[in-house]
Design a protein around this motif. Structure first.
Motif, mmCIF file in Angstrom:
data_model
loop_
_atom_site.group_PDB
_atom_site.id
_atom_site.type_symbol
_atom_site.label_atom_id
_atom_site.label_comp_id
_atom_site.label_asym_id
_atom_site.label_seq_id
_atom_site.Cartn_x
_atom_site.Cartn_y
_atom_site.Cartn_z
ATOM 1 N N GLY A 168 32.592 -0.174 70.838
ATOM 2 C CA GLY A 168 31.711 0.408 71.836
ATOM 3 C C GLY A 168 31.415 1.870 71.599
ATOM 4 N N ARG A 169 30.937 2.501 72.671
ATOM 5 C CA ARG A 169 30.487 3.902 72.606
ATOM 6 C C ARG A 169 31.603 4.836 72.167
ATOM 7 N N ALA B 146 32.239 4.803 68.399
ATOM 8 C CA ALA B 146 31.255 5.603 67.656
ATOM 9 C C ALA B 146 31.593 7.084 67.744
ATOM 10 N N ASP C 24 26.927 11.437 67.572
ATOM 11 C CA ASP C 24 27.192 10.063 67.992
ATOM 12 C C ASP C 24 26.355 9.779 69.221
ATOM 13 N N PRO D 256 27.254 2.740 68.229
ATOM 14 C CA PRO D 256 28.074 1.536 68.406
ATOM 15 C C PRO D 256 27.288 0.284 68.048
ATOM 16 N N SER E 21 24.390 6.285 71.726
ATOM 17 C CA SER E 21 24.008 4.883 71.906
ATOM 18 C C SER E 21 22.494 4.743 71.952
#
Length: 371
Positions: free
Chosen positions: A170-171, A174, A121, A146, A123
């Motif tokens: 958001g993060r 994810a 995962d 995300p 960003s």
């Protein structure tokens, strides 16, 4: 005899687990793992005789033996910013960020374990690094990102062959999606936060400084801190080099003013950080409201005699523009350390000490808005 990689050790309750059979987190407390591994300081460390990659530090890395995967990562240059402050250009890594240091270690571990697929995962930068190194290793890769993640970054992940899963929210959303997928059979969760092999990759950042400076370290290492993967890797290297007689530097962490749970906890004398609200900031890469390794980060900084400071978005803009004028084009998060310790900083924590800071992520090509 088959080589077994060093196992996991929970820093909270002492739970131990073998790498091949362990869950991605401690089954007792749910926290991140440490590694049950301490390099022998009596073993000579002669990096000049090793390969032109971070694997030249083999005696202090937890995955010896086989010829590892590599994209020639490491050996990024040091350039002066002032007489006493140097920048290490980790944006010159193969996928343009320091995350390559940890990604190559985790993907090499996955290659040796032979999972059906690797899940991560991210960003942005970590996902790109995992996608690239999984491609190099021939491992299927799936990255959960995300919504709102830059299309340029997801395009790079897909270009390396990774399946990109965009998660609403958001993060942390994810991360939850990736962890749910990680519990399926045949999946290796390449978590740059929970898996300590990543930290043993990022520690090579400090070993390279040590080698470049002729067997010593500067008086301070200034590091951007969100989840703390670079700072904790640095702390590992500092401890290991100290056992070889190298004088340890102070660790100075830098957070975004808008999202700074670690700076608040450090200022209050706390042993752990309280979660804070997720607020917008230019330094998205370090805007982590609840770092899982907060206790370890705070302890490492205090032990070193360092501190944790914050920078505003206005100072980030100014620092990024100043770096660009010096020929160094970096993403906003990478400008955080220079914002904290440049001559223009009104609250410079360095004083007269020598220091090295990372420029750890490259800027995307500038659009009409410029820097």
């Amino acid at each position: 005899m088959t080589y077994a990689p060093p196992g996991y050790l929970c820093p909270v309750d002492g739970t131990r687990a073998e790498v091949a059979t362990a869950r991605w987190c401690c089954p007792t407390c749910g926290g991140p793992w440490d590694l049950d591994f301490t390099p022998d300081p009596s073993v000579p460390l002669e990096p000049a005789g090793g390969p032109w990659s971070l694997w030249r530090y083999g005696p202090v890395l937890p995955l010896p033996g086989e010829i590892p995967i590599s994209l020639g990562e490491g050996h990024t240059p040091l350039v002066p910013l002032t007489e006493r402050i140097h920048a290490k250009l980790d944006f010159l890594m193969p996928t343009l960020s320091f995350k390559d240091r940890g990604a190559v270690m985790l993907v090499e571990l996955a290659r040796r374990l032979g999972p059906e697929r690797v899940v991560a995962d991210s960003s942005g930068n970590a996902g790109t690094a995992f996608a690239a190194y999984c491609a190099r290793a021939g491992l299927p890769c799936e990255v959960f990102v995300p919504e709102g993640t830059s299309e340029k970054k997801t395009e790079r992940m897909r270009a390396h062959g990774a399946a990109v899963r965009v998660v609403p929210g958001g993060r942390e959303a994810a991360a939850r999606a990736a962890r749910a997928a990680a519990d399926a059979p045949g999946v290796f969760y390449a978590s740059h936060v929970f898996n300590p092999y990543f930290l043993h990759g990022t520690k090579t950042y400090v070993y390279e400084i040590w080698e470049r400076l002729g067997g010593r370290l500067p008086e301070a290492l200034v590091v951007p801190v969100g989840n703390g993967t670079l700072l904790l890797g640095a702390a590992l290297a500092v401890a290991e080099l100290s056992r070889r007689g190298v004088r340890p530097p102070a660790l100075i962490g830098v957070q975004a003013e808008a999202v700074s749970p670690l700076a608040a906890a450090f200022a209050a004398g706390g042993d752990d950080a309280e979660p804070v609200a997720q607020r917008p900031t230019l330094a998205e890469g370090i805007a982590i409201p609840a770092p899982p390794r907060a206790r370890q980060i705070l302890a490492a900084v205090r032990k070193s005699g360092g501190t944790i400071v914050t920078v505003s978005d206005d100072r980030l803009r100014a620092a990024r523009a100043d770096l660009a004028r010096r020929g160094l084009s970096v993403e906003p998060t990478a400008a955080a350390c220079w914002a904290a310790v440049s001559p223009a900083s009104p609250t410079n924590p360095l004083g007269s000490r020598t220091a090295v800071l990372p420029l750890c992520g490259a800027a995307a090509p500038a659009g009409p808005a410029g820097v």
